[in-house]
Write a protein that holds these residues in place. Structure first.
Motif, PDB file in Angstrom:
ATOM      1  N   MET A  39       0.830  -1.189   0.000  1.00 15.90           N
ATOM      2  CA  MET A  39       0.000   0.000   0.000  1.00 15.90           C
ATOM      3  C   MET A  39       0.877   1.255   0.000  1.00 15.90           C
ATOM      4  SD  MET A  39      -3.127   0.821   2.530  1.00 15.90           S
ATOM      5  CE  MET A  39      -3.172   2.420   3.237  1.00 15.90           C
ATOM      6  N   LYS A  40       0.496   2.242  -0.790  1.00 13.10           N
ATOM      7  CA  LYS A  40       1.245   3.490  -0.867  1.00 13.10           C
ATOM      8  C   LYS A  40       1.077   4.308   0.409  1.00 13.10           C
ATOM      9  CE  LYS A  40       1.308   4.738  -5.707  1.00 13.10           C
ATOM     10  NZ  LYS A  40       0.901   5.735  -6.674  1.00 13.10           N
ATOM     11  N   SER A  41       2.116   5.051   0.731  1.00 13.87           N
ATOM     12  CA  SER A  41       1.989   5.973   1.859  1.00 13.87           C
ATOM     13  C   SER A  41       1.138   7.167   1.425  1.00 13.87           C
ATOM     14  CB  SER A  41       3.365   6.446   2.308  1.00 13.87           C
ATOM     15  OG  SER A  41       3.873   7.411   1.402  1.00 13.87           O
ATOM     16  N   SER A  42       0.613   7.903   2.391  1.00 13.55           N
ATOM     17  CA  SER A  42      -0.223   9.055   2.053  1.00 13.55           C
ATOM     18  C   SER A  42       0.585  10.127   1.324  1.00 13.55           C
ATOM     19  CB  SER A  42      -0.882   9.624   3.303  1.00 13.55           C
ATOM     20  OG  SER A  42       0.095  10.064   4.220  1.00 13.55           O
ATOM     21  N   ILE A  43       1.883  10.231   1.612  1.00 11.89           N
ATOM     22  CA  ILE A  43       2.735  11.205   0.918  1.00 11.89           C
ATOM     23  C   ILE A  43       2.909  10.798  -0.543  1.00 11.89           C
ATOM     24  CG2 ILE A  43       5.066  12.171   0.774  1.00 11.89           C
ATOM     25  CD1 ILE A  43       5.102  12.082   3.871  1.00 11.89           C
ATOM     26  N   ASP A  44       3.163   9.515  -0.784  1.00  9.41           N
ATOM     27  CA  ASP A  44       3.287   9.029  -2.165  1.00  9.41           C
ATOM     28  C   ASP A  44       1.984   9.237  -2.930  1.00  9.41           C
ATOM     29  OD1 ASP A  44       5.897   8.226  -1.710  1.00  9.41           O
ATOM     30  OD2 ASP A  44       5.358   6.129  -1.312  1.00  9.41           O
ATOM     31  N   GLU A  45       0.860   8.961  -2.263  1.00 12.58           N
ATOM     32  CA  GLU A  45      -0.443   9.147  -2.901  1.00 12.58           C
ATOM     33  C   GLU A  45      -0.674  10.621  -3.235  1.00 12.58           C
ATOM     34  OE1 GLU A  45      -5.023   7.771  -2.179  1.00 12.58           O
ATOM     35  OE2 GLU A  45      -3.920   8.503  -0.429  1.00 12.58           O
ATOM     36  N   LYS A  46      -0.313  11.509  -2.304  1.00 13.52           N
ATOM     37  CA  LYS A  46      -0.473  12.955  -2.523  1.00 13.52           C
ATOM     38  C   LYS A  46       0.369  13.413  -3.709  1.00 13.52           C
ATOM     39  CE  LYS A  46       0.157  17.347  -0.017  1.00 13.52           C
ATOM     40  NZ  LYS A  46       0.943  18.057  -0.999  1.00 13.52           N
TER      41      LYS A  46
END
Length: 178
Positions: free
Chosen positions: A1-8
């Motif tokens: 699962m991607k981190s929220s920073i990567d997703e942002k």
């Protein structure tokens, strides 16, 4: 699962690329070379006809509860109640409040940049291009902000096009030139 920073970062890049493509199509100018910046700078940089342009990217979700739903997060008690309470507010009123809040928050930032545009991508499935196009003259743009221009990508995929939010006269002049 991607981190929220990567997703942002991924969402910002998608929005920037989409904006650049739509802007090129609309005005026939070249935009290229996208890269991500450190926090003191706007999110993304590119070149607009060989001149550096920095883009601050924002996504318009409405509320935090709506963002969680739109992004596919697990919804629990308080979030579900918040979503249900929104049903009592007119869609157009909520759209205007959300846009004003987002622009006001972004206007408080300062950037190490000479030329910054704010690009907002509408992520809310209930807000359509027609409503968005009727909004710019109703916005409360703060007197002091770091943005030369503010643009709205009317939907997540760009099918509904671009809506100029600020300055309206510059955006209208560009429309008339084409």
């Amino acid at each position: 699962m991607k981190s929220s920073i990567d997703e942002k970062i991924a969402l910002e890049h998608q929005a920037a690329k989409l904006f650049m493509r739509l802007y090129q199509q609309k005005f026939g100018v070249k935009m290229q070379h996208i890269w991500h910046n450190e926090p003191a700078k706007p999110d993304v940089s590119c070149y607009l006809q060989q001149q550096r342009l920095d883009l601050e990217i924002a996504h318009l979700y409405g509320s935090e509860a709506e963002a969680m739903k739109i992004l596919g997060r697990e919804l629990k008690g308080g979030t579900l109640e918040a979503l249900q309470s929104l049903d009592h507010w007119p869609v157009a009123e909520r759209l205007l409040q959300a846009l004003n809040r987002l622009i006001s928050n972004k206007a408080q930032k300062s950037y190490d940049s000479e030329k910054v545009w704010l690009v907002i991508r509408n992520a809310h499935p209930d807000w359509q291009a027609q409503e968005l196009e009727q909004t710019p003259h109703l916005l409360k743009i703060p007197l002091k902000h770091p943005f030369e221009q503010i643009w709205l990508v009317a939907d997540m995929t760009g099918q509904a096009g671009l809506v100029p939010l600020y300055p309206l006269s510059t955006a209208n002049e560009k429309k008339e030139q084409n």
